[in-house]
Design an enzyme around this catalytic site. Sequence first.
Site, PDB file in Angstrom:
ATOM      1  N   LYS A  62       7.015  -8.770   1.260  1.00 57.76           N
ATOM      2  CA  LYS A  62       7.612  -8.129   0.098  1.00 57.76           C
ATOM      3  C   LYS A  62       7.547  -6.629   0.303  1.00 57.76           C
ATOM      4  O   LYS A  62       6.469  -6.049   0.451  1.00 57.76           O
ATOM      5  CB  LYS A  62       6.872  -8.520  -1.182  1.00 57.76           C
ATOM      6  CG  LYS A  62       7.470  -7.851  -2.420  1.00 57.76           C
ATOM      7  CD  LYS A  62       6.830  -8.324  -3.687  1.00 57.76           C
ATOM      8  CE  LYS A  62       7.451  -7.614  -4.881  1.00 57.76           C
ATOM      9  NZ  LYS A  62       6.792  -7.993  -6.142  1.00 57.76           N
ATOM     10  N   ARG A  68       4.558   1.389  -5.482  1.00 52.23           N
ATOM     11  CA  ARG A  68       3.661   0.318  -5.046  1.00 52.23           C
ATOM     12  C   ARG A  68       3.442   0.368  -3.537  1.00 52.23           C
ATOM     13  O   ARG A  68       3.204  -0.651  -2.901  1.00 52.23           O
ATOM     14  CB  ARG A  68       4.267  -1.042  -5.415  1.00 52.23           C
ATOM     15  CG  ARG A  68       4.645  -1.213  -6.875  1.00 52.23           C
ATOM     16  CD  ARG A  68       4.818  -2.680  -7.197  1.00 52.23           C
ATOM     17  NE  ARG A  68       5.553  -2.946  -8.426  1.00 52.23           N
ATOM     18  CZ  ARG A  68       5.056  -2.822  -9.659  1.00 52.23           C
ATOM     19  NH1 ARG A  68       3.824  -2.389  -9.833  1.00 52.23           N
ATOM     20  NH2 ARG A  68       5.798  -3.121 -10.719  1.00 52.23           N
ATOM     21  N   GLU A 100       1.865 -10.818   8.265  1.00 52.01           N
ATOM     22  CA  GLU A 100       1.702 -11.370   6.909  1.00 52.01           C
ATOM     23  C   GLU A 100       1.973 -12.877   6.903  1.00 52.01           C
ATOM     24  O   GLU A 100       1.302 -13.639   6.199  1.00 52.01           O
ATOM     25  CB  GLU A 100       2.659 -10.669   5.934  1.00 52.01           C
ATOM     26  CG  GLU A 100       2.310  -9.204   5.633  1.00 52.01           C
ATOM     27  CD  GLU A 100       1.172  -9.062   4.624  1.00 52.01           C
ATOM     28  OE1 GLU A 100       0.604 -10.076   4.191  1.00 52.01           O
ATOM     29  OE2 GLU A 100       0.845  -7.911   4.271  1.00 52.01           O
ATOM     30  N   LYS A 121      11.528 -10.662   0.685  1.00 53.49           N
ATOM     31  CA  LYS A 121      12.097 -10.001  -0.481  1.00 53.49           C
ATOM     32  C   LYS A 121      12.103  -8.504  -0.290  1.00 53.49           C
ATOM     33  O   LYS A 121      11.081  -7.971   0.144  1.00 53.49           O
ATOM     34  CB  LYS A 121      11.228 -10.362  -1.685  1.00 53.49           C
ATOM     35  CG  LYS A 121      11.596  -9.695  -2.962  1.00 53.49           C
ATOM     36  CD  LYS A 121      10.643 -10.122  -4.031  1.00 53.49           C
ATOM     37  CE  LYS A 121      10.973  -9.359  -5.291  1.00 53.49           C
ATOM     38  NZ  LYS A 121      10.051  -9.669  -6.343  1.00 53.49           N
TER      39      LYS A 121
END
Length: 333
Positions: free
Chosen positions: A204, A225, A241, A256
């Site tokens: 993400k 973020r 990841e 995403k």
Amino acid sequence: MTADRVTGPTIRPRRLRSTPAVRRLVAETDLAPRHLVLPMFVADGIAEPKPIASMPGVVQHTLDSLRTAADEAVRSGVGGLMLFGVPRAEDKDAIGSGADSPDGILNRALAALRADLGDATVLMADTCLDEFTDHGHCGVVDDAGRVDNDETLERYAAMAVAQARAGAHMLGPSGMMDGQIAVIREALDGAGFIDTALLAYTAKYASAFYGPFRDAVDSSLQGDRRTYQQDPANRTEALHELELDLAEGADLVMVKPAMAYLDVLADVAATATVPVAAYQVSGEYSMITAAAERGWIDRRAAVLESLTAIRRAGASIVLTYWAVEAAGWLNER
Ligand code: PBG
């Protein structure tokens, strides 16, 4: 030209494009309603569904309108529903208490939909604190203003158990904290929810394409973020990841946003040993919607092309705000 002398190419790829029937016969990628998941927003303290200005056609639902829309979505044949909760501003706090309270809007909505729909669809929940915190971050913030990874994991564990208890079949941890899949899996299993599946937000990215979503959930976020979501410059990191999420017990993995990250999606799909999803996010929705409103592109064609492209890149499942509308088009075919 004589029969025994051919001029021009003998190999002609256009032969397989010459009629709709032959194109259909050789198409490598298909798109069906079952591949699509509809993200839905449910807000507390509103009397009527509330349009989201930056996402024309998408609303914050009341509990009642959510139930009607969910029923319609299931009847259209979509593969699942992903729920996001929007609490009242006065109910937000530093640790996002509304996230794991059974009275929190998201948990109430999950319970209502599970009661209505049973196992007729896959009911999914966003497992993240950002809608519920007064600072808008996806986790708990420490004294120095940093999002504290390990404190946050405890909150995710509590939230996940509350969502499973409310009736979610599948959870989508979207906060990008390290170790979140392992901690949530352990908490679910410990509480007896061994069959609640985890759709890990594996790759993400810290993306500007989430802009309209922040309107959609009345986000309180100041800043960004970037200390937890991935840097758009990175590709290999997504595979790291992926390795971690699989080792921690992810049942499905997700990339995403979708359209600007098709390379990452293709990489992940090439290695993942579980189903792969991609999230066509709010900004992707709004860009196509805005261009179509101006008559600059053909809306239906652009939507179906974008979804097909995401499938072609490797997604088995696509989260899209067009899920129901696209399912309707696909059912007409
Ligand atoms: C975080 C979350 C976000 C989205 C889904 N889950 C926003 C963010 O990370 O800031 C974005 C979805 C979209 O843009 O459609 N809970």
